[in-house]
Design a protein around this motif. Structure first.
Motif, PDB file in Angstrom:
ATOM      1  N   SER A  17       0.852  -1.200   0.000  1.00 40.26           N
ATOM      2  CA  SER A  17       0.000   0.000   0.000  1.00 40.26           C
ATOM      3  C   SER A  17       0.875   1.232   0.000  1.00 40.26           C
ATOM      4  CB  SER A  17      -0.915   0.012   1.227  1.00 40.26           C
ATOM      5  OG  SER A  17      -1.500   1.282   1.415  1.00 40.26           O
TER       6      SER A  17
ATOM      7  N   ARG B  70      -0.331  -1.891 -10.243  1.00 40.05           N
ATOM      8  CA  ARG B  70      -1.440  -1.379  -9.449  1.00 40.05           C
ATOM      9  C   ARG B  70      -2.676  -2.247  -9.688  1.00 40.05           C
ATOM     10  NH1 ARG B  70       3.344   1.229 -10.008  1.00 40.05           N
ATOM     11  NH2 ARG B  70       3.417   3.156  -8.759  1.00 40.05           N
TER      12      ARG B  70
ATOM     13  N   ASN C 279      -6.685  -2.664  -8.242  1.00 41.68           N
ATOM     14  CA  ASN C 279      -7.740  -2.066  -7.434  1.00 41.68           C
ATOM     15  C   ASN C 279      -7.162  -0.897  -6.617  1.00 41.68           C
ATOM     16  OD1 ASN C 279      -9.619  -3.916  -8.412  1.00 41.68           O
ATOM     17  ND2 ASN C 279      -9.066  -5.430  -6.834  1.00 41.68           N
ATOM     18  N   ARG C 280      -7.190  -1.046  -5.263  1.00 39.61           N
ATOM     19  CA  ARG C 280      -6.663   0.038  -4.420  1.00 39.61           C
ATOM     20  C   ARG C 280      -5.295  -0.316  -3.824  1.00 39.61           C
ATOM     21  NH1 ARG C 280     -11.856   2.275  -0.930  1.00 39.61           N
ATOM     22  NH2 ARG C 280     -13.168   2.785  -2.741  1.00 39.61           N
TER      23      ARG C 280
END
Length: 294
Positions: free
Chosen positions: A23, A56, A58-59
């Motif tokens: 992340s 990358r 989704n989030r």
């Protein structure tokens, strides 16, 4: 041929953090920067290497095959840097304060009061070292000592801590041989066992109004427990702290020859090296001992 350029260290840190968290946002929180800054650092690293390190999804983000191969040696390099830095870094100030004293003083006075010191100074860990001899500060690693006597220690600093009741005693066998004294004057003919400085009996006789106590003949000991054993063995009368002999008196093994006395000069002293400023932790113990001793 020019040497290859190393990647920017901040970019490597960002890569490591992003790979662990998967992340950009979490990596940014760890590094105390914005997610955009982390993204830019990783982009710089990818440009330096010429390969993408993340994809990358989704989030979140996932390592590419190149990123998976690159991550282990980078983490190992960071670990080696941490280990090397720990080996050469200056050690933190020691929390341990080493105190040298006699076994009797430690058990009868110091240990029962240690909870109070720890409550006031939780950052200091006391190490109590007992010995029959005066501390050698250069050899024994002791920060400060507590000794019984007159406080005269050449080359060292000393300060009166407290005075305790002392009592003249002798073994029951010696009393049976010489008879119970009628007063201080009668004790002039008795054999004596002395403290290390051989001054205790002179001070005691002077306090009783006997100015000429004669030569301080007889054995001398640098620790009260040894002096007590010599007295119990009948080698002479001894001048000892009242608390040290109360059990022997109650059992009848020793006999009190006169009333207890307070000899202000003959007491317990703080002793420390006479060079350099006093360490903060030593000063803390000194202040506490002075307050409790009062």
């Amino acid at each position: 041929m020019s040497a290859p350029r190393l990647p920017p260290l901040n970019a490597l840190r960002a890569f490591d953090a992003a790979a662990r968290h998967q992340s950009m946002k979490a990596a940014a929180e760890e590094l105390c920067v914005t997610p955009g800054a982390v993204s830019q650092l990783i982009k710089t690293l990818e440009q330096h290497l010429g390969v993408p390190l993340f994809v990358r999804v989704n989030r979140g983000i996932l390592l590419t095959d190149a990123g998976k191969h690159y991550l282990p040696p980078i983490r190992n390099a960071f670990r080696q840097i941490l280990d090397a830095s720990a080996r050469v870094a200056a050690p933190p100030a020691s929390r341990v304060l080493t105190v040298g004293t006699t076994a009797f003083f430690a058990s009868a006075w110091l240990i029962p009061r240690l909870n109070d010191f720890h409550a006031r100074h939780p950052d200091i860990d006391l190490q109590i070292v007992t010995s029959n001899a005066l501390t050698d500060f250069t050899r024994d690693g002791v920060d400060i000592a507590i000794r019984h006597g007159l406080g005269r220690y050449p080359g060292l600093q000393s300060e009166h801590l407290l005075t305790v009741e002392v009592v003249p005693v002798a073994s029951a066998g010696l009393v049976a041989t010489l008879g119970m004294p009628g007063g201080a004057q009668d004790l002039l003919r008795w054999p004596r066992v002395h403290d290390e400085g051989r001054k205790g009996w002179q001070l005691w006789f002077a306090a009783q109004g006997v100015e000429d106590a004669g030569m301080p003949r007889g054995p001398a000991f640098d620790d009260g427990s040894l002096l007590l054993k010599a007295v119990a063995a009948g080698q002479g009368m001894g001048l000892l702290p009242a608390a040290m002999v109360e059990d022997e008196l109650a059992a009848g093994r020793l006999v009190r020859l006169a009333d207890d006395a307070w000899l202000e000069e003959f007491g317990y002293y703080l002793v420390w090296p006479g060079r350099g400023p006093m360490k903060d932790k030593v000063q803390a113990l000194r202040d506490w001992l002075r307050a409790r001793g009062a």
